[in-house]
Design an enzyme around this catalytic site. Structure first.
Site, PDB file in Angstrom:
ATOM      1  N   PHE A  52     135.814 101.432 133.908  1.00  0.00           N
ATOM      2  CA  PHE A  52     135.935 102.398 132.813  1.00  0.00           C
ATOM      3  C   PHE A  52     135.480 103.771 133.292  1.00  0.00           C
ATOM      4  O   PHE A  52     134.370 103.923 133.788  1.00  0.00           O
ATOM      5  CB  PHE A  52     135.121 101.953 131.593  1.00  0.00           C
ATOM      6  N   ARG A  86     134.077 113.896 127.238  1.00  0.00           N
ATOM      7  CA  ARG A  86     135.385 114.500 127.525  1.00  0.00           C
ATOM      8  C   ARG A  86     135.229 115.809 128.288  1.00  0.00           C
ATOM      9  O   ARG A  86     136.099 116.199 129.064  1.00  0.00           O
ATOM     10  CB  ARG A  86     136.128 114.813 126.213  1.00  0.00           C
ATOM     11  N   ASP A 142     146.600 111.221 130.611  1.00  0.00           N
ATOM     12  CA  ASP A 142     145.358 111.174 131.396  1.00  0.00           C
ATOM     13  C   ASP A 142     145.287 109.900 132.224  1.00  0.00           C
ATOM     14  O   ASP A 142     144.995 109.935 133.406  1.00  0.00           O
ATOM     15  CB  ASP A 142     144.137 111.288 130.471  1.00  0.00           C
ATOM     16  N   ASP A 146     146.214 102.426 131.622  1.00  0.00           N
ATOM     17  CA  ASP A 146     145.317 101.290 131.829  1.00  0.00           C
ATOM     18  C   ASP A 146     146.152 100.014 131.707  1.00  0.00           C
ATOM     19  O   ASP A 146     146.780  99.584 132.677  1.00  0.00           O
ATOM     20  CB  ASP A 146     144.196 101.374 130.781  1.00  0.00           C
ATOM     21  N   LYS A 193     143.729 112.510 122.511  1.00  0.00           N
ATOM     22  CA  LYS A 193     143.158 113.780 122.935  1.00  0.00           C
ATOM     23  C   LYS A 193     142.947 113.815 124.436  1.00  0.00           C
ATOM     24  O   LYS A 193     142.652 114.853 125.000  1.00  0.00           O
ATOM     25  CB  LYS A 193     141.792 113.975 122.234  1.00  0.00           C
ATOM     26  N   GLY A 194     143.032 112.635 125.049  1.00  0.00           N
ATOM     27  CA  GLY A 194     142.657 112.512 126.460  1.00  0.00           C
ATOM     28  C   GLY A 194     143.374 113.442 127.412  1.00  0.00           C
ATOM     29  O   GLY A 194     142.837 113.834 128.446  1.00  0.00           O
TER      30      GLY A 194
HETATM   31  P1  IMP Z   1     146.461 101.541 127.698  1.00  0.00           P
HETATM   32  O1  IMP Z   1     147.276 101.268 126.468  1.00  0.00           O
HETATM   33  O2  IMP Z   1     145.578 100.353 128.026  1.00  0.00           O
HETATM   34  O3  IMP Z   1     147.273 101.950 128.902  1.00  0.00           O
HETATM   35  O4  IMP Z   1     145.396 102.687 127.336  1.00  0.00           O
HETATM   36  C1  IMP Z   1     145.774 103.989 127.120  1.00  0.00           C
HETATM   37  C2  IMP Z   1     144.669 104.849 126.585  1.00  0.00           C
HETATM   38  O5  IMP Z   1     143.399 104.213 126.594  1.00  0.00           O
HETATM   39  C3  IMP Z   1     144.487 106.085 127.448  1.00  0.00           C
HETATM   40  O6  IMP Z   1     145.365 107.092 127.083  1.00  0.00           O
HETATM   41  C4  IMP Z   1     143.045 106.431 127.214  1.00  0.00           C
HETATM   42  O7  IMP Z   1     142.922 107.229 126.053  1.00  0.00           O
HETATM   43  C5  IMP Z   1     142.382 105.099 126.974  1.00  0.00           C
HETATM   44  N1  IMP Z   1     141.735 104.604 128.219  1.00  0.00           N
HETATM   45  C6  IMP Z   1     142.179 103.660 129.068  1.00  0.00           C
HETATM   46  N2  IMP Z   1     141.333 103.464 130.095  1.00  0.00           N
HETATM   47  C7  IMP Z   1     140.314 104.339 129.901  1.00  0.00           C
HETATM   48  C8  IMP Z   1     139.116 104.634 130.651  1.00  0.00           C
HETATM   49  O8  IMP Z   1     138.825 104.084 131.722  1.00  0.00           O
HETATM   50  N3  IMP Z   1     138.329 105.611 130.135  1.00  0.00           N
HETATM   51  C9  IMP Z   1     138.610 106.268 128.970  1.00  0.00           C
HETATM   52  N4  IMP Z   1     139.708 106.018 128.245  1.00  0.00           N
HETATM   53  C10 IMP Z   1     140.558 105.055 128.710  1.00  0.00           C
END
Ligand code: IMP
Length: 185
Positions: free
Chosen positions: A158, A171, A106, A109, A49-50
């Protein structure tokens, strides 16, 4: 929801509404120019949903019409670390064969989620698959994700707001900010 409504849960404001809009406007201009001659085959794919806020503002900043579709995948649950385990919760409605897919995200990470999504979409016969993300945490990267469009690089803290949640909260915060550690520790 504004920054002051967060009280002590918000540590720092990283980006104001104006800064976010300004950067999305620049990215939209760049994307439109890069896809010149391909606009009819361009499909924006948002990851729920981000990415809802990013998609809404980014696509309105485009100087022409573009199609949109959505996917939902499992990622974080209520924690703050990516597991790398990806499951499709909601698939695209559209056949993407021969489409130019632009994934609108969005945040990147660890990169694990997006890397998986990209490979998955490429295997469906898309003509091209590129990524546009508002935020990226380069220091947190576990896999290299070739990302054509990046709004802002940020430190590996975060963050919440503008679509980004902690345990489904914040959100609807207008700005993007770091969450105070007492909230999740
Ligand atoms: P990744 O697989 O670690 O790249 O994470 C991807 C998903 O994790 C993003 O689409 C977000 O929904 C969530 N995410 C990663 N970092 C953050 C953060 O700092 N705040 C909130 N959601 C996060």
């Amino acid at each position: 929801m504004d920054a002051e409504h967060m009280g002590a849960d918000l540590e720092n404001v990283l980006f104001t509404e104006e800064q976010i809009q300004q950067r999305l406007g620049e990215l939209a201009q760049q994307v439109w120019a890069d896809y010149d001659g391909k606009h009819d085959d361009l499909l924006l794919v948002g990851v729920l949903k981000g990415a809802v806020m990013v998609m809404a503002d980014f696509m309105r900043a485009l100087p022409g019409s573009a199609a949109m579709d959505w996917m939902a995948v499992s990622s974080y649950g209520s924690g703050t670390k990516s597991s790398g385990v990806v499951r499709i919760l909601k698939d695209l409605d559209t056949d993407i064969t021969d489409k130019h897919v632009l994934i609108v995200e969005d945040i990147i990470d660890s990169g694990l989620t997006l890397n998986w999504i990209r490979t998955n979409l490429e295997s469906r016969g898309a003509r091209s698959v590129e990524i546009c993300t508002l935020l990226r945490k380069p220091e947190a990267a576990k896999v290299e994700v070739d990302t054509r469009y990046v709004g802002f690089d940020i430190p590996p803290a975060f963050v919440v707001g503008y679509g980004l949640d902690y345990d489904e909260k914040y959100r609807n915060l207008r700005v993007i900010g770091t969450l105070a550690p007492h909230v999740y520790s």
